[in-house]
Write an enzyme that holds these catalytic residues in place. Structure first.
Site, PDB file in Angstrom:
ATOM      1  N   CYS A  62       0.807  -1.318   0.178  1.00  0.00           N
ATOM      2  CA  CYS A  62      -0.080   0.071  -0.052  1.00  0.00           C
ATOM      3  C   CYS A  62       0.552   1.348  -0.231  1.00  0.00           C
ATOM      4  O   CYS A  62       1.222   1.568  -1.395  1.00  0.00           O
ATOM      5  CB  CYS A  62      -1.103  -0.093   1.000  1.00  0.00           C
ATOM      6  SG  CYS A  62      -1.919   1.061   0.538  1.00  0.00           S
TER       7      CYS A  62
ATOM      8  N   HIS B 277      -4.411  -5.164   0.520  1.00  0.00           N
ATOM      9  CA  HIS B 277      -3.327  -5.919   1.645  1.00  0.00           C
ATOM     10  C   HIS B 277      -2.938  -7.249   1.840  1.00  0.00           C
ATOM     11  O   HIS B 277      -4.467  -7.993   2.056  1.00  0.00           O
ATOM     12  CB  HIS B 277      -3.708  -5.514   3.050  1.00  0.00           C
ATOM     13  CG  HIS B 277      -3.708  -3.317   3.213  1.00  0.00           C
ATOM     14  ND1 HIS B 277      -2.403  -3.335   3.430  1.00  0.00           N
ATOM     15  CD2 HIS B 277      -4.328  -2.411   2.750  1.00  0.00           C
ATOM     16  CE1 HIS B 277      -2.836  -2.499   3.420  1.00  0.00           C
ATOM     17  NE2 HIS B 277      -3.860  -1.835   2.651  1.00  0.00           N
TER      18      HIS B 277
ATOM     19  N   GLU C 286      -1.875  -9.387   3.841  1.00  0.00           N
ATOM     20  CA  GLU C 286      -2.238  -9.588   5.117  1.00  0.00           C
ATOM     21  C   GLU C 286      -3.995  -9.524   5.804  1.00  0.00           C
ATOM     22  O   GLU C 286      -3.771  -9.963   7.159  1.00  0.00           O
ATOM     23  CB  GLU C 286      -1.264  -9.151   5.944  1.00  0.00           C
ATOM     24  CG  GLU C 286      -2.027  -7.564   6.338  1.00  0.00           C
ATOM     25  CD  GLU C 286      -1.589  -5.768   5.408  1.00  0.00           C
ATOM     26  OE1 GLU C 286      -1.501  -6.804   4.685  1.00  0.00           O
ATOM     27  OE2 GLU C 286      -2.334  -5.234   5.580  1.00  0.00           O
TER      28      GLU C 286
HETATM   29  N1  LIG Z   1      -3.504   1.795   3.676  1.00  0.00           N
HETATM   30  C1  LIG Z   1      -2.046   2.581   3.134  1.00  0.00           C
HETATM   31  O1  LIG Z   1      -1.241   2.296   3.383  1.00  0.00           O
HETATM   32  C2  LIG Z   1      -2.896   3.713   2.621  1.00  0.00           C
HETATM   33  C3  LIG Z   1      -1.653   4.184   1.861  1.00  0.00           C
HETATM   34  C4  LIG Z   1      -2.097   5.917   1.399  1.00  0.00           C
HETATM   35  N2  LIG Z   1      -2.477   6.803   2.698  1.00  0.00           N
HETATM   36  C5  LIG Z   1      -3.060   6.090   0.672  1.00  0.00           C
HETATM   37  O2  LIG Z   1      -4.278   6.701   1.421  1.00  0.00           O
HETATM   38  O3  LIG Z   1      -3.501   5.466   0.037  1.00  0.00           O
END
Ligand SMILES: NC(=O)CC[C@H](N)C(=O)O
Length: 353
Positions: free
Chosen positions: A242, A323, A325
């Site tokens: 992410c 994600h 995980e």
């Molecule tokens: N879950 C995250 O790592 C979000 C990554 C980043 N803050 C976004 O909004 O895209």
């Protein structure tokens, strides 16, 4: 129970029921997840946001700390159609305002049409619509939270032992607990380093792989993490999830952009371009990679073609926007962590000389 007000940047003020009192502001976002409210509410990536649940009943299986992704509630406030006492009491104890008995469909369609926007909430016995508007007007754009990493990162390095099969240096930009446990479960020792760790701090760990975590806010503000990636690019295998994907890409010469309302939910379809297979994924992001720099796109979102996975054989980099995980799941993509640890020990690794 007392009243609450939700003020939106487009001028609307919605009346709701107060479930946990307080005044706050944040970027208004929504998740379509129908399960996993404990994980979402403790996910550090939600810092400085107001989280609306589109699923109408939140709290129907209680609150258990074993399911938390970090030690505290991370969004600035929570909005639901109906929230159980378990969740409301938890949020009240944490000092996080919460409201329900509001038309969350109107909120979700507004954010879908107009984008994530500034929002203010006033909840509790003396709350007024004016309080909510005042709170909304004090809301800063997400990219103005330049040091948001300080809110969510460890202050000091910590080690999570998993058996010593590999040493992972994890830059903690707001890491979810499940990322750490997914690595220790597979035998790795995880050296968690603050979001502003220096290349020297990383070198001191002697890692087999550098892992950049998820985290809140604008990835372009994570300048220290980008400097670490820049320093070790080509010498050390790297992985990211992410925000980690976004930070690695920017550091290697690509770029990111803010999405209209982002992806937050547990049934986002992702297609692997090498196998043509689609997996269901959990997502929570408001930014996306637009220029991938030297990295090759390996996975895309089936709904909107945005970048979901990147890879470079030359640089030994592998990243995911979603994600793998995530708990409670889906767990279709957990194999990502095996790929990361293979990278740490693989013979195709570029040796530093
Ligand atoms: N879950 C995250 O790592 C979000 C990554 C980043 N803050 C976004 O909004 O895209």
């Amino acid at each position: 129970m007392s009243d609450a007000y939700i003020a939106l940047a487009d001028g609307r003020v919605l009346k709701a029921r107060a479930r946990a009192p307080g005044r706050t502001r944040g970027e208004l976002v929504f998740t379509t997840a129908y399960t996993g409210y404990e994980e979402s509410l403790t996910d550090p990536s939600y810092a400085e946001q107001i989280l609306t649940f589109s699923y109408p009943l939140i709290g129907n299986y209680g609150v258990r700390t074993e399911r938390f992704e970090s030690e505290s509630v991370r969004p600035n406030a929570a909005v639901a159609r109906e929230m159980t006492d378990d969740v409301a009491d938890w949020l009240a104890a944490e000092g996080v305002p919460a409201v329900d008995h509001v038309d969350t469909r109107e909120i979700v369609t507004t954010v879908r049409e107009e984008g994530a926007m500034a929002c203010g909430i006033a909840a509790g016995p003396d709350a007024t619509a004016e309080d909510a508007v005042e709170a909304m007007e004090a809301c800063k754009p997400m990219s103005d939270h330049v040091d948001i990493g300080a809110q969510v990162s460890v202050a000091e390095p910590t080690v999570h032992e998993g058996g010593g099969d590999a040493d992972v240096a994890l830059l903690d930009c707001g890491a979810k607990g499940s990322i750490i446990s997914s690595l220790t479960d597979r035998g790795a020792d995880v050296h968690v380093l603050p979001y502003d760790a220096t290349p020297e701090d990383v070198a001191a760990v002697g890692p087999d792989v550098l892992f950049v975590s998820n985290g809140p806010g604008d990835p372009e503000n994570f300048v220290a993490a980008q400097a670490v990636v820049d320093e070790f690019a080509g010498d050390l295998p790297m992985a990211g999830i992410c925000l980690g994907q976004q930070v690695i890409t920017s550091a290697l010469g690509g770029s990111t952009e803010k999405m209209t309302f982002g992806h937050r939910g547990v049934n986002q379809p992702v297609k692997d371009l090498r196998t043509d297979k689609v997996v269901m994924t959990t997502q929570n992001h408001g930014y996306t990679v637009d220029d991938t720099g030297p990295l090759e796109v390996t996975q895309v979102n089936v709904n909107d073609d945005t970048v979901e996975g990147l890879d470079s054989e030359d640089l030994d980099v592998i990243t995911r926007q979603y994600h793998p995980e995530a708990n409670p799941g889906p767990h279709d993509s957990l194999g990502f962590f095996d790929e990361v640890l293979d990278l740490a020990t693989s013979s195709r690794r570029v040796a530093a000389d």
